[in-house]
Design a protein around this motif. Structure first.
Motif, PDB file in Angstrom:
ATOM      1  N   GLN A 112      -6.084   7.636  -9.021  1.00  0.00           N
ATOM      2  CA  GLN A 112      -6.508   6.276  -8.685  1.00  0.00           C
ATOM      3  C   GLN A 112      -7.448   6.346  -7.477  1.00  0.00           C
ATOM      4  O   GLN A 112      -7.311   7.220  -6.631  1.00  0.00           O
ATOM      5  CB  GLN A 112      -5.289   5.397  -8.384  1.00  0.00           C
ATOM      6  N   PRO A 113      -8.403   5.402  -7.398  1.00  0.00           N
ATOM      7  CA  PRO A 113      -9.466   5.557  -6.404  1.00  0.00           C
ATOM      8  C   PRO A 113      -9.000   5.341  -4.961  1.00  0.00           C
ATOM      9  O   PRO A 113      -9.582   5.913  -4.034  1.00  0.00           O
ATOM     10  CB  PRO A 113     -10.489   4.494  -6.795  1.00  0.00           C
ATOM     11  N   ASN A 114      -8.007   4.497  -4.767  1.00  0.00           N
ATOM     12  CA  ASN A 114      -7.495   4.247  -3.423  1.00  0.00           C
ATOM     13  C   ASN A 114      -6.188   3.477  -3.549  1.00  0.00           C
ATOM     14  O   ASN A 114      -5.579   3.517  -4.627  1.00  0.00           O
ATOM     15  CB  ASN A 114      -8.522   3.484  -2.564  1.00  0.00           C
ATOM     16  N   ALA A 115      -5.755   2.826  -2.495  1.00  0.00           N
ATOM     17  CA  ALA A 115      -4.437   2.179  -2.515  1.00  0.00           C
ATOM     18  C   ALA A 115      -4.553   0.660  -2.440  1.00  0.00           C
ATOM     19  O   ALA A 115      -3.768  -0.005  -1.780  1.00  0.00           O
ATOM     20  CB  ALA A 115      -3.595   2.717  -1.353  1.00  0.00           C
ATOM     21  N   GLN A 116      -5.566   0.123  -3.136  1.00  0.00           N
ATOM     22  CA  GLN A 116      -5.824  -1.315  -2.999  1.00  0.00           C
ATOM     23  C   GLN A 116      -5.097  -2.189  -4.022  1.00  0.00           C
ATOM     24  O   GLN A 116      -5.103  -3.402  -3.896  1.00  0.00           O
ATOM     25  CB  GLN A 116      -7.333  -1.571  -3.114  1.00  0.00           C
ATOM     26  N   ARG A 147      11.447   8.467  -4.125  1.00  0.00           N
ATOM     27  CA  ARG A 147      10.611   7.325  -4.512  1.00  0.00           C
ATOM     28  C   ARG A 147      10.744   6.978  -5.991  1.00  0.00           C
ATOM     29  O   ARG A 147      10.594   5.839  -6.387  1.00  0.00           O
ATOM     30  CB  ARG A 147       9.137   7.648  -4.224  1.00  0.00           C
ATOM     31  N   MET A 155       8.170  17.328   0.934  1.00  0.00           N
ATOM     32  CA  MET A 155       7.437  16.312   0.193  1.00  0.00           C
ATOM     33  C   MET A 155       8.133  16.034  -1.147  1.00  0.00           C
ATOM     34  O   MET A 155       8.253  14.896  -1.566  1.00  0.00           O
ATOM     35  CB  MET A 155       6.027  16.841  -0.052  1.00  0.00           C
ATOM     36  N   ASP A 206       0.678   7.574  -7.425  1.00  0.00           N
ATOM     37  CA  ASP A 206       0.023   8.871  -7.647  1.00  0.00           C
ATOM     38  C   ASP A 206       0.944   9.807  -8.422  1.00  0.00           C
ATOM     39  O   ASP A 206       0.514  10.490  -9.349  1.00  0.00           O
ATOM     40  CB  ASP A 206      -0.328   9.520  -6.293  1.00  0.00           C
ATOM     41  N   VAL A 207       2.221   9.833  -8.027  1.00  0.00           N
ATOM     42  CA  VAL A 207       3.171  10.727  -8.695  1.00  0.00           C
ATOM     43  C   VAL A 207       3.372  10.281 -10.145  1.00  0.00           C
ATOM     44  O   VAL A 207       3.443  11.103 -11.063  1.00  0.00           O
ATOM     45  CB  VAL A 207       4.518  10.765  -7.941  1.00  0.00           C
ATOM     46  N   PRO A 213       0.812  -1.225   0.000  1.00  0.00           N
ATOM     47  CA  PRO A 213       0.000   0.000   0.000  1.00  0.00           C
ATOM     48  C   PRO A 213       0.842   1.272   0.000  1.00  0.00           C
ATOM     49  O   PRO A 213       0.466   2.274  -0.620  1.00  0.00           O
ATOM     50  CB  PRO A 213      -0.805  -0.111   1.295  1.00  0.00           C
ATOM     51  N   ASP A 214       1.988   1.230   0.655  1.00  0.00           N
ATOM     52  CA  ASP A 214       2.838   2.418   0.721  1.00  0.00           C
ATOM     53  C   ASP A 214       3.205   2.946  -0.662  1.00  0.00           C
ATOM     54  O   ASP A 214       3.408   4.144  -0.855  1.00  0.00           O
ATOM     55  CB  ASP A 214       4.101   2.070   1.517  1.00  0.00           C
ATOM     56  N   ALA A 241       1.467   3.315  -3.135  1.00  0.00           N
ATOM     57  CA  ALA A 241       0.389   4.039  -3.810  1.00  0.00           C
ATOM     58  C   ALA A 241       0.759   5.511  -3.977  1.00  0.00           C
ATOM     59  O   ALA A 241       0.361   6.155  -4.952  1.00  0.00           O
ATOM     60  CB  ALA A 241      -0.910   3.910  -3.021  1.00  0.00           C
ATOM     61  N   VAL A 242       1.537   6.056  -3.052  1.00  0.00           N
ATOM     62  CA  VAL A 242       1.981   7.454  -3.173  1.00  0.00           C
ATOM     63  C   VAL A 242       2.825   7.594  -4.438  1.00  0.00           C
ATOM     64  O   VAL A 242       2.639   8.513  -5.228  1.00  0.00           O
ATOM     65  CB  VAL A 242       2.797   7.865  -1.926  1.00  0.00           C
ATOM     66  N   ASP A 296      10.932  13.671  -0.623  1.00  0.00           N
ATOM     67  CA  ASP A 296      10.437  12.295  -0.432  1.00  0.00           C
ATOM     68  C   ASP A 296      10.021  11.675  -1.766  1.00  0.00           C
ATOM     69  O   ASP A 296      10.335  10.521  -2.054  1.00  0.00           O
ATOM     70  CB  ASP A 296       9.223  12.290   0.507  1.00  0.00           C
ATOM     71  N   LEU A 297       9.313  12.432  -2.554  1.00  0.00           N
ATOM     72  CA  LEU A 297       8.787  11.887  -3.812  1.00  0.00           C
ATOM     73  C   LEU A 297       9.914  11.646  -4.811  1.00  0.00           C
ATOM     74  O   LEU A 297       9.912  10.646  -5.537  1.00  0.00           O
ATOM     75  CB  LEU A 297       7.754  12.844  -4.417  1.00  0.00           C
TER      76      LEU A 297
END
Lengths: 100, 1132
Positions: B246-250, B526, B519, B229-230, B222-223, B225-226, B522-523
């Motif tokens: 995206q709708p969530n981190a699933q 990633r 931020m 997003d980027v 799940p982590d 997912a950030v 951090d990104l």
């Protein structure tokens, strides 16, 4: 929180089942009973609007939050509404949407 | 432990979508106890080879598929296709061809949207059936998930349409269509919600169609997912919040337990009995089993797939043909060889052929020779690079032009005894001919046997910071400022280097004060090393057999030719033969100079070049054969020793010029050594100092052992080359050269691990009289040297291959400087901006002839000015804003009688007309004696001429008709001429290089006041003198240093030459953001003599020249104002 924000972010007082699903709620002074199996879902969070740190490996909870969609009937007048509730630790749960 | 196989997994090779590398995903699957692992990247199998390799290592069965878009009535949907396994490659081939068809080149037309979110590849709805339905049964399965047309219909509540669509799919591909159930717990009613998944499962149940469960995975946990997003922001080229995220981190690789639970949840919500969930899970595993690939039989893992013999023109046993061709070439290559040398040659040839035959590489060598011959036949310069130069076979086949015997190069370093994959033979060709050469290779072998190699471009710190900044919606200027301070580090270390690098000091303080920048850091970390896009590899061409297009999917490259979806790390395992055909600009410059020499000088070429009239390497009509030059031309070495080597291949960098100054080469072997010493290994191994000391006689030459004398001659006894180590080990331990190369490779890993065997075996070497050859002291001494050598050496064959164009370019610069400089300007081959080459021409006294619409062409041409003098005419090509078509029109209609004539026939836009006027391109159209014909008047005239109402429209005036007034009569003489500074600025703006005067001259008054030393005068200063230099940055380097500390070398050019400055730690601290961001600089420091002809400056302080200038001018104005005020006081 300003008055406006408080209005936008309405909350309900929620009573849950032992498993944690909403069973009854109190909203705008009206009492509701959940009448169908609640649906658990996950909503996303606009984390970039916050000032959180997002280092790799420790931002799992930043992107999404658990939600419940419940169908509930007003005890007083029988009106049936659908609520999207953000699961919270206490009894006050934010409502993100209400449908009739 | 419950079992679950994830069948839909996008890796990071789904660029701007997946976040996890295939290896990581496979490892996670193995840890979870899976028996198989799948990879299904978007639009291709870019990560498949890595995936299979990881699966083989982890003992898992690999499954490979791809997620593809389907277009129907201008509506897009998605399917995931999985190849079936254990069918002798039928599944793999069908998948590969299906993917290629999705990328067919006509797909490109009409697409305007930017960003990878707008995928280009798509299939027709009927295509999967065409490729996958086969007589022996389906070769692959189509998964219809939430984004398929069926899934979309279910979501829209159109059940009967969903059922119809499903039926159509089943009809085109009987027995190989499955519904893909995905539940990401999205908002009820939306895509991949519980209800959507349940609707799909209900459809499967009603239609009795098989259904499988997947999690449409795009990240590991799940982590991530950030990160996703980027990546989505980068794919949309929009900040987060400006597009549907995206709708969530699933979408992560959920463990088997969770997937099983999910199956039951979906079945329950669908109102189906529990066994529906059990069926769903078991169908998933059954399909996984069907798709397990056998790398050997399905893919031909590591099995060479080389062109068929007949296609490379070999009609006999290839080893026989290879031998014949080599033997025939001996007489050509060694016409002067005596009996003894011939014996040596044949002995060496025997050994090489034996090794080549042992590996079965005969065909490979013949194919490379065929290809190189093809290139040479096109009259394109071609030269082998790298360790291949160590092979006599390559020399005889004319793959390489370096004679391995002349330089004592070893075949074993190129092709040892343990190699099992095809060796790399890399060839350099003229960059300008690269596309033509590629086309010819495709034609020669057939488009079904050839494809270009691709490469994955991955995020480095700078690009990562830019895309992270974009995602966060930061101001572009702020992102620019940060990105420009980023200099060569891994994105994942961003936070760490932020506190240690002086150039990031300002960024670091920004970050402290702004959470958004925290931020950003951090990104950025990633994104480190994630693939961002695929492009054509700069030189790789894949040669296969006629089945190549069933082995690798292809897609259009930037130049239109197809490229493979595999990169260089994939092809060995795929058994594909790669030719490295690298376009090298220097080769184009060399070829261009040779053309110009012949064109301008003709039969007088030898005399013009100061060469003997009967020089065998200059033809009667003036063509120089660069590959036949003698290697002992003293004038060339003399030029090299002056260190005025700008423009020469490999030896023009500041560090190299410093080394040349110390080394003072006077023989070809010195040049090879110079190039080899200027490498990280030899630098760290401190081989430079002993080489120089011994060469100049400051230190006694010591060969370690009399037996080494012969092969250490080339380096005055210093052990520099891998070849030296091979020979030493061969002599001391009595091992073969091939074994010695194995030992050398092991030494690179851990030098001490061979000490014991070295000592014992060397001690056991006896001469004919039974005496020990190496005493204990010898052994100690030799071991010390070997140990010190460690992994620091360099392959001499590489050095020798590099030295050839180095020597050729230096030779041309010495004998034909004008033609050579024209070649440099034409093809811009070096590390420096073109403007430095212009400056170098000025320094050498070569006339640069101004832009002239009547003479200038697309090329930098050499022009004869007088019997004694030649000059270089500037080309139209570098005029900013001048299009290819406009340039052709100018050249086509030359000559012109007047500006008006030019304007009417060449039909240029107004800005370009004005730019040409500013650059003086019209000056020659006005009679020189005309009083008014000054630059200012011409510019003003062109401005009037091109004013909108005078624009030549469709109906053009007849050019035959005489003009009422000549242009010259219309000039307004009162318009002032631009100043020299204005001209320089115009040139910099219009040509990106200044022609008349150096840019630094603009700042001359300030520089005079400061007492800045011109670069050319630095040599006259004593060592350790304090000095100020100024100039424009032409090079920035952070080369390998012995200490391992970072030193930043900045070369400043001021019109008289280059000042090479070195910034050590303290100076870096002082300079901070100036280090990488500033163009015009002033540097204070101390001179450091680095040899007879070398001087560099150890920087202490640096300033931005422009900023300094502005402050100085302000100060002057204040002083003037104060001065005049006081003058008033004095007046009566």
């Amino acid at each position: 929180m300003t008055a406006d924000a408080a209005v936008q972010q309405e909350t309900a007082t929620v009573w849950t089942t032992p498993q944690g699903a909403p069973a009854r709620l109190l909203w705008a002074g009206r009492r509701f009973t959940v009448i169908a199996k609640p649906i658990a879902w996950m909503d996303r969070i606009s984390w970039w609007e916050s000032s959180l740190r997002v280092p790799a490996g420790s931002a799992a909870a930043v992107v999404e939050r658990p939600m419940w969609q419940v169908q509930a009937r007003a005890v007083e007048d029988g009106e049936i509404l659908i609520f999207d509730l953000a699961a919270s630790d206490g009894a006050q749960w934010p409502i993100t949407a209400i449908y009739d | 432990m419950p079992q679950f196989t994830h069948l839909h997994v996008a890796s990071a090779f789904s660029a701007h979508h997946g976040t996890a590398r295939p290896e990581t995903l496979v490892e996670a699957a193995a840890d979870a106890g899976a028996g198989a692992a799948a990879i299904t990247d978007r639009d291709g199998i870019y990560g498949a080879v890595r995936h299979i390799r990881a699966c083989l290592q982890a003992g898992l069965a690999p499954i490979v598929g791809a997620n593809l878009r389907v277009k129907e009535d201008d509506q897009f949907s998605e399917i995931t296709v999985l190849a079936h396994g254990h069918n002798h490659g039928a599944g793999w081939a069908a998948l590969v061809r299906l993917i290629s068809s999705a990328h067919s080149s006509r797909r490109r037309a009409g697409h305007t949207a930017h960003g990878t979110a707008h995928r280009r590849a798509w299939l027709r709805r009927g295509s999967p059936g065409v490729f996958l339905a086969q007589e022996q049964g389906p070769a692959g399965t189509v998964l219809l998930g939430p984004d398929s047309d069926v899934g979309q219909a279910v979501l829209a509540g159109r059940t009967s349409r969903a059922r119809d669509l499903l039926t159509q799919w089943q009809q085109q591909l009987p027995g190989a269509v499955a519904l893909e159930i995905v539940c990401h717990h999205t908002k009820p009613g939306s895509r991949a919600s519980l209800a959507h998944a349940a609707g799909m499962l209900r459809l499967a149940s009603e239609a009795e169609a098989p259904a499988v469960l997947t999690n449409a995975v795009r990240y590991l946990q799940p982590d991530d997912a950030v990160t996703a997003d980027v990546l989505d922001a980068a794919a949309h080229l929009l900040p987060l919040g400006d597009f549907q995220p995206q709708p969530n981190a699933q979408a992560w690789l959920k463990p088997a337990e969770m997937m099983h639970q999910l199956a039951f949840t979906v079945a329950e919500y669908a109102g189906l009995p529990r066994h529906a969930a059990v069926d769903l899970l078991s169908t998933t595993e059954r399909l996984a089993d069907r798709c397990r690939l056998d790398p050997q039989t399905d893919i031909g893992w590591r099995r060479p797939k080389v062109p068929e013999l007949e296609i490379i023109g070999v009609e006999d046993e290839p080893s026989y043909v290879l031998r014949q061709r080599c033997e025939q070439a001996v007489a050509e290559r060694y016409p002067q060889a005596g009996a003894a040398q011939l014996e040596r040659i044949h002995h060496r040839l025997e050994e090489e052929l034996r090794t080549i035959a042992h590996f079965g590489f005969d065909t490979y060598f013949l194919a490379v020779a065929e290809t190189v011959g093809l290139i040479r036949g096109m009259n394109v310069r071609v030269q082998a690079r790298g360790s291949g130069a160590g092979s006599l076979v390559n020399y005889l086949l004319r793959i390489s032009n370096v004679d391995p015997l002349e330089h004592d190069l070893l075949f074993e370093r190129f092709l040892g005894s343990s190699r099992s994959t095809l060796p790399d033979i890399d060839v350099d060709i003229e960059s300008a001919q690269r596309h033509r050469v590629y086309e010819a290779i495709f034609e020669r072998y057939g488009h079904h046997r050839v494809t270009l190699l691709s490469m994955q471009n991955t995020y480095r710190a700078r690009g990562a910071a830019r895309d992270a900044g974009l995602a966060l919606g930061l101001e572009p200027e702020q992102v620019d400022r940060i990105a420009e301070s980023i200099w060569r580090f891994n994105a994942s270390e961003f936070r760490q280097v932020l506190s240690s690098r002086p150039e990031l000091r300002e960024v670091a303080s920004l970050v402290e004060n702004e959470p958004q920048l925290e931020m950003l850091v951090d990104l950025t970390e990633r994104l480190d090393r994630l693939p961002r896009h695929i492009s054509m590899h700069p030189c790789g061409v894949i040669l296969g057999d006629s089945d190549l297009l069933s082995v690798t999917p292809t897609q259009p490259s930037g130049i239109g030719l197809p490229m493979s979806q595999f990169d260089k790390d994939d092809i060995d395992d795929m058994g594909l033969l790669k030719l490295d055909v690298l376009g090298v600009r220097m080769q184009s410059s060399l070829a261009y100079a040779v053309e110009e020499i012949a064109r301008v000088n003709g039969e007088a070429a030898a005399v013009e070049g100061g060469l003997p009239v009967d020089a065998p390497y200059v033809s009667a009509d003036g063509r120089v054969d660069l590959d036949a030059l003698p290697h002992d031309d003293e004038p060339t070495f003399e030029m090299i020793r002056t260190t005025h080597t700008l423009g020469c291949f490999q030896i023009e960098s500041p560090g190299q010029r410093e080394l040349l100054g110390k080394l003072q080469p006077d023989r070809y072997e010195d040049l090879i050594a110079d190039i080899s010493l200027f490498r990280p290994g030899p630098m760290k191994g401190n081989m430079v100092t002993p080489y120089i000391s011994r060469k100049h006689g400051y230190e006694r030459i010591d060969y370690l052992h009399p037996r080494f004398r012969e092969f250490l001659q080339d380096s005055y006894g210093v052990v520099i080359y891998h070849e030296h180590v091979l020979r030493i080990l061969h002599e001391t331990m009595g091992v073969s050269l091939a074994e010695a190369d194995e030992l050398r490779r092991r030494m690179e890993q851990d030098v001490d691990q061979i000490e014991h065997s070295f000592r014992t075996r060397t001690a056991q070497q006896f001469d004919d009289d039974g005496a020990r050859i190496f005493t204990d002291e010898d052994i100690d001494r030799i071991w010390e040297t070997l140990r010190g050598f460690g992994s620091f050496g360099f392959c001499k064959a590489h050095g020798a291959a590099f030295a050839l164009p180095t020597y050729q370019s230096a030779w041309l610069k010495t004998h034909y400087p004008v033609e050579f400089l024209a070649g440099l300007l034409e093809h811009d081959p070096g590390m420096y901006p073109r403007r430095l080459m212009v400056s170098e021409a000025r320094r050498m006294g070569i006339s640069l002839l101004p832009l002239d619409v009547n003479v200038s062409t697309e090329h930098y041409r050499v022009e004869r000015i007088s019997a004694q003098e030649k000059g270089i005419r500037l080309s139209l090509r570098d005029v900013r804003g001048l299009s290819e078509a406009e340039m052709s029109r100018i050249v086509e209609h030359q000559p012109y009688e007047s500006v008006t004539d030019f304007y009417q026939r060449a039909r240029l836009s107004r800005p370009v007309m004005l730019r040409l006027a500013t650059l003086g391109a019209f000056d020659s159209l006005f009679p020189a004696e005309a009083e008014a014909a000054a630059r200012g008047s011409i510019i003003s005239y062109v401005r009037q001429l091109t004013a909108s109402d005078r624009r030549p429209a469709a109906a053009q005036p007849d050019p035959q008709q005489p003009l009422l007034f000549s242009d010259a009569e219309l000039l307004d003489a009162s318009v002032p001429d631009p100043t020299q500074a204005e001209r320089t600025a115009a040139e910099l703006d219009g040509l990106s290089t200044e022609v008349g005067e150096h840019v630094v001259e603009t700042y001359r008054p300030l520089l005079e006041e400061l007492g800045v030393t011109p670069a050319a005068d630095l040599l006259q200063l004593r060592s350790n003198a304090e000095v100020l230099v100024a100039g424009i940055r032409v090079a920035t380097q952070t080369p390998p240093m012995r200490s391992g500390r970072r030193t930043v070398f900045i070369s400043l050019e001021d019109g008289t030459g280059c000042a090479d400055t070195a910034f050590f730690e303290e100076a870096q601290q002082q300079a901070g953001p100036l280090l990488f961001g500033t163009q015009l600089m002033v540097v204070r420091g101390r001179t450091r003599r680095t040899g007879e002809r070398g001087v560099s400056i150890q920087a202490e302080e640096a300033w931005d020249l422009k900023q300094m200038w502005n402050e100085w001018e302000r100060a002057l104005k204040r002083r003037d104002a104060a001065g005049s005020a006081s003058a008033l006081q004095w007046s009566p």
